[in-house]
Write an enzyme that holds these catalytic residues in place. Sequence first.
Site, PDB file in Angstrom:
ATOM      1  N   ASP A  75      -1.753  -2.402   2.650  1.00  0.00           N
ATOM      2  CA  ASP A  75      -1.668  -2.875   1.264  1.00  0.00           C
ATOM      3  C   ASP A  75      -1.051  -1.756   0.429  1.00  0.00           C
ATOM      4  O   ASP A  75      -0.623  -0.728   0.960  1.00  0.00           O
ATOM      5  CB  ASP A  75      -3.043  -3.311   0.742  1.00  0.00           C
ATOM      6  CG  ASP A  75      -4.036  -2.164   0.698  1.00  0.00           C
ATOM      7  OD1 ASP A  75      -3.837  -1.184   1.437  1.00  0.00           O
ATOM      8  OD2 ASP A  75      -5.006  -2.232  -0.071  1.00  0.00           O
ATOM      9  N   ASP A 106      -5.225   1.641   1.995  1.00  0.00           N
ATOM     10  CA  ASP A 106      -6.632   1.857   2.370  1.00  0.00           C
ATOM     11  C   ASP A 106      -7.133   0.749   3.295  1.00  0.00           C
ATOM     12  O   ASP A 106      -8.285   0.743   3.696  1.00  0.00           O
ATOM     13  CB  ASP A 106      -7.537   2.019   1.141  1.00  0.00           C
ATOM     14  CG  ASP A 106      -7.697   0.736   0.322  1.00  0.00           C
ATOM     15  OD1 ASP A 106      -6.954  -0.238   0.573  1.00  0.00           O
ATOM     16  OD2 ASP A 106      -8.548   0.717  -0.585  1.00  0.00           O
ATOM     17  N   SER A 121      -4.444  -0.785  -5.705  1.00  0.00           N
ATOM     18  CA  SER A 121      -4.584  -1.244  -4.321  1.00  0.00           C
ATOM     19  C   SER A 121      -3.718  -2.467  -4.025  1.00  0.00           C
ATOM     20  O   SER A 121      -2.501  -2.400  -4.111  1.00  0.00           O
ATOM     21  CB  SER A 121      -6.058  -1.508  -4.028  1.00  0.00           C
ATOM     22  OG  SER A 121      -6.283  -1.636  -2.654  1.00  0.00           O
ATOM     23  N   ASP A 167      -1.961   0.694  -1.442  1.00  0.00           N
ATOM     24  CA  ASP A 167      -2.386   2.099  -1.376  1.00  0.00           C
ATOM     25  C   ASP A 167      -2.840   2.498   0.021  1.00  0.00           C
ATOM     26  O   ASP A 167      -3.405   3.576   0.207  1.00  0.00           O
ATOM     27  CB  ASP A 167      -3.482   2.390  -2.404  1.00  0.00           C
ATOM     28  CG  ASP A 167      -4.803   1.706  -2.088  1.00  0.00           C
ATOM     29  OD1 ASP A 167      -4.792   0.698  -1.358  1.00  0.00           O
ATOM     30  OD2 ASP A 167      -5.845   2.178  -2.576  1.00  0.00           O
TER      31      ASP A 167
END
Length: 443
Positions: free
Chosen positions: A240, A244, A100, A242
């Site tokens: 960010d 999410d 992440s 990833d």
Amino acid sequence: MGKLFGTDGVRGVANRDLTPELAYKLGRAAAYVLKKKYNGQGIVVGKDTRISGDMLETALAAGILSVGLNVLRVGVMPTPAIAYLTRELKATAGAVISASHNPMEDNGIKFFSGSGFKLPDEVEEEIEKYVLGEKEIPIRPIGAEIGRVREISDAVLLYKSFAKNTVELPFSGLRVVVDCANGAASYVAPKIYEELGAEVIPIFNTPDGTNINANCGSTHPEALMRAVVEEGAHLGLAHDGDADRVLAVDEKGNLVDGDQIMVIIGKYLKKKGLLKNNRIVVTVMSNLGLKKAFAREGIEVLETKVGDRYVLEEMLKNGAIIGGEQSGHIILLDHNTTGDGIITALQLMQVIVAEGKKLSELAQEMPKFPQVLKNVRVLDKEKIMASEELAKAIARGEKKLGEGRILVRPSGTEPLIRVMAEGADAKLTEEVVDEIIAVIEKL
């Protein structure tokens, strides 16, 4: 939680903590456990842009194939896209290789069930027992029973189509700067916004394996704040690594955080009669301004511990369709089963277009209370948290702040106590925090 799985899967420095050997064992154990629990076509495997992704993906896939389950390979893909694809492809489960917003040296592996939700604790604990050798995996298929890798070549198209269908209005006329954090959003987010009519200026969208989250993305929005003003854009979006989560920047270059985004979207949903059960879920760290903004609208606010896992649990328990954190990790359950930065950004842009207002005007609907957060390193968190002196110091601080609030809590991962206060007066709020810290340091 068990010994391997944290609140967001298995994380560590790639090739030191999270080794290919561990990834292989995880793939093997997860495939064995999940195959028994869920039907499906195999495990969807995707990753972010970290250099270690190739190594871990190969090892994880080998483990999955070794128990006779297929791998549905989608390549570099946002985490929420993998949750969606797991449902769409009727897969047994989904696996994401990402850490992440963490630095590029780190990586992680987490799993989604066939329905696209994070695995329940008890399923993770069962997987863990096989990984750690406490239980033996009794199968070793041979010949035609070994799993195969299937490349899902239209994965990006499927997710793009899904995301675009969550909004009704075109974004023509919107000028948007998009910070892709040199991560998984790079290949997907700008295209989605463009195809809906926005004029997109992408930045930090050239991942090389080592530059993910490096002075960019939602944890470092400073470059985006400057770019929005320089480009004369209507707004900026910071994802960010990833994708999410998302934070926004208004046309004046001011940051619009997850709390403000939830207020903007929540109020719009209520106005349209779409806010099911008239409630929203946030964490104890959400700004007092959020609670006041929703109270004015007659919207119920439910609070949980920090962590999207707890937010989701509370949402499912109470029938809420929106919940999230100040960090921009926002779950919109009418659209996806996990935090989805791209879909959150789309809903935000839809409000801007539908209301015909600037983002700075919409953000003013939640006046933020000055918030001061400081950490104190301690030896014995439990002893200090239970002390009468600390309780008295908090009570004194609350009296001083009047309308504000104080939150003192131990860190879940480090030997720290976090002291947070909010109040109408920034100087007074800081004084109150410093006084509580002085008491903690003497204990």
